[in-house]
Design a protein around this motif. Structure first.
Motif, PDB file in Angstrom:
ATOM      1  N   ILE A  46       0.987  -1.172   0.074  1.00 52.19           N
ATOM      2  CA  ILE A  46       0.109   0.012  -0.100  1.00 52.19           C
ATOM      3  C   ILE A  46       0.734   1.200  -0.096  1.00 52.19           C
ATOM      4  O   ILE A  46       0.609   2.123  -0.623  1.00 52.19           O
ATOM      5  N   GLU A  47       2.021   1.051   0.922  1.00 52.96           N
ATOM      6  CA  GLU A  47       2.813   2.424   0.920  1.00 52.96           C
ATOM      7  C   GLU A  47       3.844   2.686   0.015  1.00 52.96           C
ATOM      8  O   GLU A  47       4.541   3.480  -0.149  1.00 52.96           O
ATOM      9  N   SER A  48       3.816   1.808  -1.064  1.00 56.17           N
ATOM     10  CA  SER A  48       4.977   1.848  -2.205  1.00 56.17           C
ATOM     11  C   SER A  48       4.326   3.213  -2.902  1.00 56.17           C
ATOM     12  O   SER A  48       3.365   3.102  -3.723  1.00 56.17           O
ATOM     13  N   ALA A  49       5.232   4.087  -2.989  1.00 56.75           N
ATOM     14  CA  ALA A  49       4.644   5.573  -3.511  1.00 56.75           C
ATOM     15  C   ALA A  49       4.913   5.354  -5.160  1.00 56.75           C
ATOM     16  O   ALA A  49       4.040   5.881  -5.824  1.00 56.75           O
ATOM     17  N   GLU A  50       6.089   4.857  -5.603  1.00 55.62           N
ATOM     18  CA  GLU A  50       6.246   4.935  -7.065  1.00 55.62           C
ATOM     19  C   GLU A  50       5.873   3.846  -7.724  1.00 55.62           C
ATOM     20  O   GLU A  50       5.134   4.039  -8.787  1.00 55.62           O
ATOM     21  N   TYR A  51       6.762   2.786  -7.372  1.00 51.16           N
ATOM     22  CA  TYR A  51       6.516   1.598  -8.329  1.00 51.16           C
ATOM     23  C   TYR A  51       6.776   0.634  -7.483  1.00 51.16           C
ATOM     24  O   TYR A  51       7.644   0.323  -6.385  1.00 51.16           O
ATOM     25  N   LEU A  52       5.635  -0.451  -7.445  1.00 55.31           N
ATOM     26  CA  LEU A  52       5.690  -1.654  -6.719  1.00 55.31           C
ATOM     27  C   LEU A  52       6.658  -2.802  -7.424  1.00 55.31           C
ATOM     28  O   LEU A  52       5.980  -3.257  -8.489  1.00 55.31           O
ATOM     29  N   ASP A  53       7.143  -3.266  -6.662  1.00 55.15           N
ATOM     30  CA  ASP A  53       8.222  -4.285  -7.022  1.00 55.15           C
ATOM     31  C   ASP A  53       7.434  -5.637  -7.016  1.00 55.15           C
ATOM     32  O   ASP A  53       6.495  -5.686  -6.266  1.00 55.15           O
ATOM     33  N   SER A  54       7.511  -6.503  -7.880  1.00 54.27           N
ATOM     34  CA  SER A  54       6.801  -7.823  -7.980  1.00 54.27           C
ATOM     35  C   SER A  54       6.962  -8.490  -6.717  1.00 54.27           C
ATOM     36  O   SER A  54       6.156  -9.219  -6.364  1.00 54.27           O
ATOM     37  N   TYR A  55       8.251  -8.434  -6.159  1.00 56.55           N
ATOM     38  CA  TYR A  55       8.525  -9.152  -4.770  1.00 56.55           C
ATOM     39  C   TYR A  55       7.292  -8.866  -3.889  1.00 56.55           C
ATOM     40  O   TYR A  55       6.758  -9.683  -3.211  1.00 56.55           O
ATOM     41  N   GLU A  56       7.368  -7.654  -3.588  1.00 56.37           N
ATOM     42  CA  GLU A  56       6.246  -6.932  -2.715  1.00 56.37           C
ATOM     43  C   GLU A  56       4.890  -7.447  -2.981  1.00 56.37           C
ATOM     44  O   GLU A  56       3.915  -7.642  -2.133  1.00 56.37           O
ATOM     45  N   ALA A  57       4.671  -7.128  -4.203  1.00 52.39           N
ATOM     46  CA  ALA A  57       3.357  -7.542  -4.705  1.00 52.39           C
ATOM     47  C   ALA A  57       3.050  -8.868  -4.459  1.00 52.39           C
ATOM     48  O   ALA A  57       1.726  -9.281  -3.925  1.00 52.39           O
ATOM     49  N   ASP A 115      -5.519  -3.525  -4.683  1.00 55.03           N
ATOM     50  CA  ASP A 115      -5.842  -2.470  -5.745  1.00 55.03           C
ATOM     51  C   ASP A 115      -4.441  -1.839  -6.074  1.00 55.03           C
ATOM     52  O   ASP A 115      -4.299  -1.520  -7.212  1.00 55.03           O
ATOM     53  N   ARG A 116      -3.489  -2.067  -5.264  1.00 54.33           N
ATOM     54  CA  ARG A 116      -2.338  -1.337  -5.555  1.00 54.33           C
ATOM     55  C   ARG A 116      -1.381  -2.322  -6.634  1.00 54.33           C
ATOM     56  O   ARG A 116      -0.861  -2.045  -7.323  1.00 54.33           O
ATOM     57  N   VAL A 117      -1.593  -3.804  -6.385  1.00 53.58           N
ATOM     58  CA  VAL A 117      -0.921  -4.771  -7.136  1.00 53.58           C
ATOM     59  C   VAL A 117      -1.486  -4.456  -8.500  1.00 53.58           C
ATOM     60  O   VAL A 117      -0.791  -4.867  -9.313  1.00 53.58           O
ATOM     61  N   VAL A 118      -2.701  -4.187  -8.851  1.00 52.29           N
ATOM     62  CA  VAL A 118      -3.371  -4.102 -10.184  1.00 52.29           C
ATOM     63  C   VAL A 118      -3.356  -2.624 -10.850  1.00 52.29           C
ATOM     64  O   VAL A 118      -3.804  -2.485 -11.846  1.00 52.29           O
ATOM     65  N   ALA A 119      -2.745  -1.676 -10.185  1.00 52.20           N
ATOM     66  CA  ALA A 119      -2.525  -0.340 -10.423  1.00 52.20           C
ATOM     67  C   ALA A 119      -1.591  -0.051 -11.125  1.00 52.20           C
ATOM     68  O   ALA A 119      -0.396  -0.942 -11.446  1.00 52.20           O
ATOM     69  N   PRO A 120      -1.437   1.018 -12.181  1.00 56.19           N
ATOM     70  CA  PRO A 120      -0.321   1.441 -12.770  1.00 56.19           C
ATOM     71  C   PRO A 120       1.065   1.433 -11.954  1.00 56.19           C
ATOM     72  O   PRO A 120       0.932   1.590 -10.716  1.00 56.19           O
ATOM     73  N   ASN A 121       2.259   1.111 -12.543  1.00 54.63           N
ATOM     74  CA  ASN A 121       3.290   1.242 -11.890  1.00 54.63           C
ATOM     75  C   ASN A 121       3.515  -0.032 -11.016  1.00 54.63           C
ATOM     76  O   ASN A 121       4.253   0.104  -9.747  1.00 54.63           O
ATOM     77  N   SER A 122       2.991  -1.304 -11.327  1.00 53.82           N
ATOM     78  CA  SER A 122       2.999  -2.419 -10.374  1.00 53.82           C
ATOM     79  C   SER A 122       3.833  -3.250 -11.349  1.00 53.82           C
ATOM     80  O   SER A 122       3.180  -3.811 -12.553  1.00 53.82           O
ATOM     81  N   GLU A 123       4.924  -3.670 -10.953  1.00 51.28           N
ATOM     82  CA  GLU A 123       5.656  -4.709 -11.939  1.00 51.28           C
ATOM     83  C   GLU A 123       5.051  -5.883 -11.856  1.00 51.28           C
ATOM     84  O   GLU A 123       5.049  -6.741 -13.255  1.00 51.28           O
ATOM     85  N   LEU A 124       4.478  -6.563 -11.246  1.00 48.51           N
ATOM     86  CA  LEU A 124       3.751  -7.851 -10.974  1.00 48.51           C
ATOM     87  C   LEU A 124       2.668  -7.857 -12.246  1.00 48.51           C
ATOM     88  O   LEU A 124       2.303  -8.677 -13.107  1.00 48.51           O
ATOM     89  N   LEU A 125       2.091  -6.785 -12.306  1.00 52.11           N
ATOM     90  CA  LEU A 125       0.925  -6.484 -13.374  1.00 52.11           C
ATOM     91  C   LEU A 125       1.386  -6.546 -14.496  1.00 52.11           C
ATOM     92  O   LEU A 125       1.167  -7.222 -15.589  1.00 52.11           O
ATOM     93  N   GLU A 126       2.398  -5.583 -14.663  1.00 52.83           N
ATOM     94  CA  GLU A 126       3.303  -5.599 -15.984  1.00 52.83           C
ATOM     95  C   GLU A 126       3.693  -7.003 -16.506  1.00 52.83           C
ATOM     96  O   GLU A 126       3.619  -7.329 -17.820  1.00 52.83           O
ATOM     97  N   LEU A 127       4.243  -7.578 -15.616  1.00 45.33           N
ATOM     98  CA  LEU A 127       4.898  -9.028 -15.964  1.00 45.33           C
ATOM     99  C   LEU A 127       3.680  -9.986 -16.344  1.00 45.33           C
ATOM    100  O   LEU A 127       3.696 -10.783 -17.544  1.00 45.33           O
ATOM    101  N   TRP A 128       2.749  -9.953 -15.900  1.00 49.73           N
ATOM    102  CA  TRP A 128       1.480 -10.894 -16.112  1.00 49.73           C
ATOM    103  C   TRP A 128       0.916 -10.335 -17.466  1.00 49.73           C
ATOM    104  O   TRP A 128       0.307 -11.260 -17.910  1.00 49.73           O
TER     105      TRP A 128
END
Length: 135
Positions: free
Chosen positions: A43-54, A100-113
């Motif tokens: 939730i607190e990842s401000a800029e880019y959510l790394d896939s590890y955290e996601a 919501d953060r996992v599937v939001a823009p700037n989420s690496e996991l979303l981008e990878l999927w």
């Protein structure tokens, strides 16, 4: 099936990070603290959510949802082996925010999927978890 990202299927625990997180939960004295931390870190990842955290947040949300009516039981061998406590109800809204953060823009996991043919199935799995958490 899927070889990118240390992932072998679309389940919430079918990746190296979630499987490792399960092991940490088994070793933890306070597993709820680890789950809460995984959710708040996402939730607190401000800029880019790394896939590890996601991945950790997604696994945590799945564990919470499994304890709720309508939640799918976690049956994979990659989930925690030890019984988990009944999680505090205040984790439910945190889990929704984390998803919501996992599937939001700037989420690496979303981008990878989204780069795979399984992206829509993965997104549906996240949406299904979210729906259970909101009931």
């Amino acid at each position: 099936m899927i070889t990118a990202m240390g992932t072998w299927d679309i389940g919430h625990f079918d990746n190296d990070t979630a499987a490792d997180f399960s092991g940490h939960l088994d070793d933890a004295l306070e597993s709820e603290t680890l789950v809460r931390s995984a959710l708040t870190d996402a939730i607190e990842s401000a800029e880019y959510l790394d896939s590890y955290e996601a991945c950790k947040a997604l696994a945590s949300a799945a564990l919470i949802a499994a304890q709720l009516p309508g939640g799918a039981p976690i049956t994979t061998s990659y989930a925690p082996k030890k019984p988990l406590p009944v999680f505090s109800p205040d984790l439910r809204p945190l889990a929704v925010q984390a998803l919501d953060r996992v599937v939001a823009p700037n989420s690496e996991l979303l981008e990878l999927w989204e780069e795979t043919e399984y992206g829509p199935q993965w997104r549906q799995g996240v949406a299904d978890l979210r729906a259970v958490l909101l009931t």
